[in-house]
Design an enzyme around this catalytic site. Structure first.
Site, PDB file in Angstrom:
ATOM      1  N   ASP A 147      10.552  -6.875   8.710  1.00 56.74           N
ATOM      2  CA  ASP A 147      10.203  -5.979   7.600  1.00 56.74           C
ATOM      3  C   ASP A 147       9.977  -4.554   8.083  1.00 56.74           C
ATOM      4  OD1 ASP A 147       7.973  -7.594   8.705  1.00 56.74           O
ATOM      5  OD2 ASP A 147       6.740  -6.159   7.625  1.00 56.74           O
ATOM      6  N   ARG A 184       0.838  -1.212   0.000  1.00 63.21           N
ATOM      7  CA  ARG A 184       0.000   0.000   0.000  1.00 63.21           C
ATOM      8  C   ARG A 184       0.863   1.247   0.000  1.00 63.21           C
ATOM      9  NH1 ARG A 184      -1.467   0.852   6.295  1.00 63.21           N
ATOM     10  NH2 ARG A 184       0.191  -0.470   7.070  1.00 63.21           N
ATOM     11  N   ARG A 219      14.850  -2.553   4.247  1.00 58.76           N
ATOM     12  CA  ARG A 219      14.553  -3.205   5.520  1.00 58.76           C
ATOM     13  C   ARG A 219      15.403  -4.464   5.665  1.00 58.76           C
ATOM     14  NH1 ARG A 219       8.958  -1.506   5.951  1.00 58.76           N
ATOM     15  NH2 ARG A 219       8.642   0.011   4.300  1.00 58.76           N
ATOM     16  N   ASP A 233      -6.380  -3.609   0.267  1.00 57.64           N
ATOM     17  CA  ASP A 233      -6.920  -2.610  -0.660  1.00 57.64           C
ATOM     18  C   ASP A 233      -5.899  -1.543  -1.045  1.00 57.64           C
ATOM     19  OD1 ASP A 233      -6.679  -1.204   1.668  1.00 57.64           O
ATOM     20  OD2 ASP A 233      -8.806  -0.676   1.850  1.00 57.64           O
TER      21      ASP A 233
HETATM   22  P1  AMP Z   1       2.647  -3.430   8.181  1.00 52.50           P
HETATM   23  O1  AMP Z   1       1.812  -4.140   9.188  1.00 52.50           O
HETATM   24  O2  AMP Z   1       2.163  -2.046   7.893  1.00 52.50           O
HETATM   25  O3  AMP Z   1       4.098  -3.462   8.514  1.00 52.50           O
HETATM   26  O4  AMP Z   1       2.438  -4.212   6.817  1.00 52.50           O
HETATM   27  C1  AMP Z   1       2.767  -5.567   6.644  1.00 52.50           C
HETATM   28  C2  AMP Z   1       2.519  -5.966   5.210  1.00 52.50           C
HETATM   29  O5  AMP Z   1       1.130  -5.874   4.887  1.00 52.50           O
HETATM   30  C3  AMP Z   1       3.244  -5.116   4.174  1.00 52.50           C
HETATM   31  O6  AMP Z   1       3.607  -5.943   3.113  1.00 52.50           O
HETATM   32  C4  AMP Z   1       2.179  -4.138   3.762  1.00 52.50           C
HETATM   33  O7  AMP Z   1       2.411  -3.617   2.478  1.00 52.50           O
HETATM   34  C5  AMP Z   1       0.939  -5.015   3.777  1.00 52.50           C
HETATM   35  N1  AMP Z   1      -0.293  -4.227   3.979  1.00 52.50           N
HETATM   36  C6  AMP Z   1      -0.720  -3.644   5.107  1.00 52.50           C
HETATM   37  N2  AMP Z   1      -1.884  -3.005   4.909  1.00 52.50           N
HETATM   38  C7  AMP Z   1      -2.224  -3.181   3.620  1.00 52.50           C
HETATM   39  C8  AMP Z   1      -3.330  -2.767   2.796  1.00 52.50           C
HETATM   40  N3  AMP Z   1      -4.327  -2.024   3.285  1.00 52.50           N
HETATM   41  N4  AMP Z   1      -3.327  -3.142   1.505  1.00 52.50           N
HETATM   42  C9  AMP Z   1      -2.322  -3.891   1.007  1.00 52.50           C
HETATM   43  N5  AMP Z   1      -1.273  -4.314   1.709  1.00 52.50           N
HETATM   44  C10 AMP Z   1      -1.210  -3.971   3.009  1.00 52.50           C
HETATM   45 MG    MG Z   2       5.629  -2.527   7.644  1.00 50.05          MG
END
Ligand code: AMP
Ligand code: MG
Length: 491
Positions: free
Chosen positions: A249, A90, A180, A122
């Site tokens: 990550d 995203r 990362r 999304d």
């Molecule tokens: P995060 O929890 O923000 O570190 O995200 C973990 C993974 O989930 C990463 O690969 C993000 O790009 C993916 N991700 C989190 N929220 C979304 C979203 N709304 N749509 C698509 N990918 C997401």
């Molecule tokens: Mg992240």
């Protein structure tokens, strides 16, 4: 004239490091807040950025000249489980600029729509988490802690569906880079040593140029990341910050705090504190953070093994030596920082015992972390001010016994009390993003389209070490110590 002086280097890495993808336009962009000083530092005219063309760019509705929008590939250990493909699901990296200080910085739009890495997501972000990341990352910068920065927040005029339908937003984020630990893992897991090498060379040139010329540059890279992460986690602990989701990550190779999701600050001091609703076992609790950082760095070291030496035993030995540097580096930064928080400049025998004893008494007595240290600044100047510190302890006599020893140690410093207090105020913030204040700010914006609290709280947090009597309420601890506060992932 180009509006943004892009100079993109990540796209020169092998194609498999990223996917080219422009942001997805949104219905009705509206600028919520622009970080004018940061824009100027990036060589971007703040007035242009606040105008229609700038806002269209910040929303992802137009791609500025010179941009090379991509979603980067990465993997990661999430709560200890390896996921071979995550990536920017995203977020879209527009490109890089070299700022006025000569530092190369990424400009990324978070919430910019779907990418090949979105899986079932999304690609969007809700307003609440965007404002949270904006406010907290800028507060961290003002506290002097390495962090990604917030350039702008734009409302999309669209709704995102989470547990309820929420207003959507895009955060324009600036970082030293978005490389990362998980970026290295993505290629290592595929046995793609050439990509690991290309990435390591890129990270060396960009973040550790002095290491490029070392006898063993990849070992020097690992040493560099270990040192920066040790310092970073120590800095977090010294202000009571809990990142909340230290997956590999979410750990930056440049050593910045990155990916503000369920993060929060301690109110009452207790090293077991965790806020994230999904961190049921406290893997990422406050006091676990140094150990988790080392665990993550060990995963990074594993990816670098093929580069560290031709023979495996020698590579493992080099990795272990580099990782062995974490403990001493962290301890020096953490205990050195605690000593400064108590007004002690030198490092004498017994200082570690003195600081640890205070922390134990604070934990046993539910003392507010930030208020205790800030009020100690007054106590260093005027013993009468002890009353304000004592009040923070369930059993105030727990403080009295410790304070006698502290005063004895301060006397040995031989510094004038006023000078001690001034030095202490420069490292003990009066204002941090208190969870209850952040929550109220988010509620006003999301429920009432009222950004007044965001503006006010941002202004207060921009000067965390200054007493601001007109805003004293933002320094108050929440009723009941705040331990039951819960955060949710910022998705
Ligand atoms: P995060 O929890 O923000 O570190 O995200 C973990 C993974 O989930 C990463 O690969 C993000 O790009 C993916 N991700 C989190 N929220 C979304 C979203 N709304 N749509 C698509 N990918 C997401
Ligand atoms: Mg992240």
């Amino acid at each position: 004239m180009t509006a943004i002086p892009f100079d993109n280097s990540y796209v020169r890495l092998p194609d498999r490091c990223f996917a080219r993808r422009a942001p997805t336009p949104v219905a009705a962009p509206r600028l919520i807040h622009l970080n004018r000083a940061l824009a100027a530092n990036l060589g971007i005219d703040p007035d242009w950025l606040a105008g229609p063309d700038g806002v269209a760019m910040l929303a992802g509705n137009s791609v500025p000249e010179g941009a090379a929008p991509i979603a980067t590939a990465y993997a990661g250990h999430q709560f200890g489980n390896f996921v071979p493909q995550l990536g920017d699901g995203r977020a879209v990296l527009l490109g890089e600029v070299v700022d006025r200080d000569g530092r190369r910085r990424d400009i990324q739009l978070k919430g910019a729509g779907q990418t090949p890495f979105s899986r079932r997501g999304d690609g969007r972000a809700a307003l609440g988490p965007v404002l949270r990341e904006y406010l907290v990352s800028e507060a961290m910068a003002a506290l002097g802690i390495p962090t990604t920065r917030a350039l702008a927040a734009v409302a999309t005029g669209e709704r995102v569906v989470r547990e309820t339908r929420l207003p959507g937003a895009v955060l324009a984020r600036v970082a030293a880079s978005h490389i990362r630990v998980g970026t290295f893992q993505y290629f290592a897991a595929r046995g793609d040593t050439e990509a690991v090498r290309a990435l390591a060379d890129h990270a060396l040139a960009r973040h550790y140029p002095e290491a490029s010329s070392a006898g063993h540059p990849y070992r020097a890279l690992l040493d560099g990341v270990v040192a920066r992460q040790a310092d970073l986690v120590a800095a977090w602990l010294l202000v009571g910050f809990v990142h909340g989701v230290m997956n590999t990550d979410n750990m930056s190779v440049a050593g910045e705090t990155i990916d503000y999701g369920p993060c929060a600050f301690l109110d009452a001091y207790d090293p077991r504190t965790r806020f994230s609703s999904i961190d049921a076992h406290g893997r990422y609790a406050y006091g676990q953070q140094p150990g988790i950082a080392l665990w993550n760095l060990t995963r990074l070291a594993e990816t670098l093994l093929p580069l560290l030496a031709d023979d495996e035993a020698a590579a493992v030995e080099a990795a272990e030596a580099a990782l062995g540097g974490f403990g001493p580096r962290f301890e020096a930064a953490y205990h050195g920082g605690l000593a400064r928080k108590l007004g002690l400049s030198g490092d004498r025998d017994g200082d570690t015992a003195l600081t640890d004893d205070l922390l134990e008494r604070m934990a046993a007595n539910r003392a507010d972390f930030t208020l205790t240290f800030r009020r100690l600044c007054d106590a260093a100047e005027r013993p009468e001010a002890d009353a304000g510190v004592r009040d923070l302890f369930v059993d105030p006599t727990a403080y009295d016994a410790w304070a006698v020893r502290w005063r004895g140690r301060l006397a040995a410093e031989g510094r004038a009390p006023a000078a001690t207090a001034t030095a202490m105020r420069a490292v003990n913030p009066a204002f941090i993003p208190r969870n209850h204040n952040v929550e109220a700010m988010v509620a006003a914006a999301v429920e009432h389209d009222d950004f007044g609290p965001f503006e006010e709280l941002s202004a207060v947090l921009a000067r965390p070490y200054d007493d601001q009597p007109a805003h004293a309420r933002y320094a108050d601890a929440p009723e009941g110590g705040g331990a039951d506060y819960r955060t949710f992932c910022g998705t």
